[in-house]
Write an enzyme that holds these catalytic residues in place. Structure first.
Site, PDB file in Angstrom:
ATOM      1  NE  ARG A  84      -3.872  -2.369   2.261  1.00  0.00           N
ATOM      2  CZ  ARG A  84      -3.550  -3.412   2.255  1.00  0.00           C
ATOM      3  NH1 ARG A  84      -2.398  -4.078   2.625  1.00  0.00           N
ATOM      4  NH2 ARG A  84      -4.205  -4.938   2.110  1.00  0.00           N
ATOM      5  CG  HIS A 109      -0.849  -5.412  -4.476  1.00  0.00           C
ATOM      6  ND1 HIS A 109       0.473  -5.173  -3.862  1.00  0.00           N
ATOM      7  CD2 HIS A 109      -1.706  -6.233  -4.031  1.00  0.00           C
ATOM      8  CE1 HIS A 109      -0.097  -6.189  -2.699  1.00  0.00           C
ATOM      9  NE2 HIS A 109      -0.906  -7.022  -2.840  1.00  0.00           N
ATOM     10  CG  HIS A 181      -0.429 -11.696  -4.066  1.00  0.00           C
ATOM     11  ND1 HIS A 181      -1.087 -12.571  -3.291  1.00  0.00           N
ATOM     12  CD2 HIS A 181      -0.775 -10.486  -3.250  1.00  0.00           C
ATOM     13  CE1 HIS A 181      -1.052 -11.851  -2.117  1.00  0.00           C
ATOM     14  NE2 HIS A 181      -1.146 -10.283  -1.942  1.00  0.00           N
ATOM     15  CG  ASP A 240      -3.010  -7.897   4.562  1.00  0.00           C
ATOM     16  OD1 ASP A 240      -1.813  -8.458   4.466  1.00  0.00           O
ATOM     17  OD2 ASP A 240      -3.784  -7.658   4.402  1.00  0.00           O
ATOM     18  CD  GLU A 301       1.971 -10.425  -0.320  1.00  0.00           C
ATOM     19  OE1 GLU A 301       2.152  -9.468  -1.129  1.00  0.00           O
ATOM     20  OE2 GLU A 301       0.869 -10.433   0.259  1.00  0.00           O
TER      21      GLU A 301
END
Length: 340
Positions: A84, A109, A181, A240, A301
């Site tokens: 982000r 992304h 991803h 996350d 990631e």
């Protein structure tokens, strides 16, 4: 066994009708399929402790599955900026750039049409061991400055490890953050929730986040928190987050072992080594995509930190003319009867 790089086969069409092709690589027991649409890692087949192969990344059998998926980014190559950028804006050299706000108020992304939605040019890698994908992102695409020429090479080494090398150059100052991803389930895609996998992350700090998943301050120690994966434990759910990797743990110049993921049922072990300073752990709690439900895959990631263009205290993601962005991540596979 030498690397087998299968001639590309037609795999469908992009939404605009552009043909999409699948490239298949095979070496030392690992079989990988890559789509030139989105640079998608469609499948990774590796053996379990009994020698039975299974696909250990979540994906779809055709291009339409990726295009129509309500939870995007399965297996895709992410850019120009992975993760982000707060408020969909950043300032570089005194000029402010405004980006699509495709994740609440943030740019996620790469915006509405990131690299995951592009058909890449594809050719066999120069050394014959993989496939090289390339594209040019024009100045101003999704609001980002500079004409950016990007390549990503997917290759298998002699041990069957998958190596992804990213490169990029620009004709004007810009920001770049590239990753893959994929969602990993070492029991095999469709085998159920992956929260019982055991995970180790070589990170003593994590970037604390606000309710919009944007960093709120400097990295915080993981000791005594649910973010402490320095010793292997079950992954569970509810993550996350970007972990700040400890450097130099692999002994390889410029690269570190970022994470190890282990499935006690199949015995499969995934080792992630990277030159990147961070790794985003996402347990997929929110997605409901066709055959896959929440927490059926774990994303690891490798990347720079979220919102780095607005955070001068974070490792820089600025790329200038005359410089080359280069990043390497390797996914190694083995089996074990004991926990890692």
């Amino acid at each position: 066994m030498t690397t087998a790089v299968t001639a590309p086969e037609r795999a469908g069409s992009a939404p605009d009708g552009t043909p999409v092709h699948r490239w298949v690589l095979e070496r030392a027991g690992t079989r990988v399929a890559v789509l030139d649409y989105g640079g998608i890692l469609q499948s990774v087949e590796v053996p379990d402790r009994d020698g039975v192969r299974a696909d250990v990344v979540l994906g779809f059998g055709d291009v339409a599955g990726y295009v129509d998926c309500p939870s995007p980014y399965f297996g895709a190559l992410i850019g120009r900026y992975a993760n982000r950028i707060a408020g969909g804006t950043f300032t570089l050299d005194g000029r402010t750039y405004r980006l699509p706000r495709n994740n609440g108020t943030n740019c996620l992304h790469g915006g509405e049409r990131g690299f995951d939605k592009r058909v890449w040019d594809a050719e066999p890698a120069a050394d014959g061991h993989g496939v090289r994908l390339s594209l040019v992102s024009p100045d101003g695409e999704e609001g980002f400055p500079g004409r950016l020429a990007v390549s990503a090479t997917y290759a298998l080494d002699a041990a069957g490890a998958l190596r992804i090398e990213y490169r990029a150059v620009t004709d004007a100052p810009t920001v770049v953050n590239l990753t893959n991803h994929s969602y990993w389930n070492l029991g095999g895609a469709g085998s159920g929730r992956a929260g019982g996998h055991r995970l180790r992350i070589a990170a003593g700090h994590v970037t604390p986040l606000d309710g919009d998943s944007v960093p709120t301050g400097p990295p915080a120690p993981v000791a005594g928190t649910r973010f402490d994966f320095r010793e292997p434990r079950e992954v569970g759910s509810g993550y996350d987050h970007n972990f700040v990797l400890d450097q130099g743990t692999s002994g390889a110049p410029g690269a570190s072992v970022a994470a190890e993921l282990y499935d006690p049922v199949s015995g499969r072990v995934l080792t992630v080594t990277t030159t990147e300073p961070g790794i985003q752990l996402y347990t997929g709690d929110a997605f409901d995509a066709g055959p896959f439900g929440p927490c059926e895959g774990i994303a690891l990631e490798t990347q720079h930190f979220p919102d780095s263009p607005n955070r001068p205290d974070f490792p820089s993601t600025v790329l200038r003319p005359g410089e080359e962005f280069r990043s390497v991540t390797t996914y190694g596979f083995k089996t074990a009867d004991d926990r890692v």
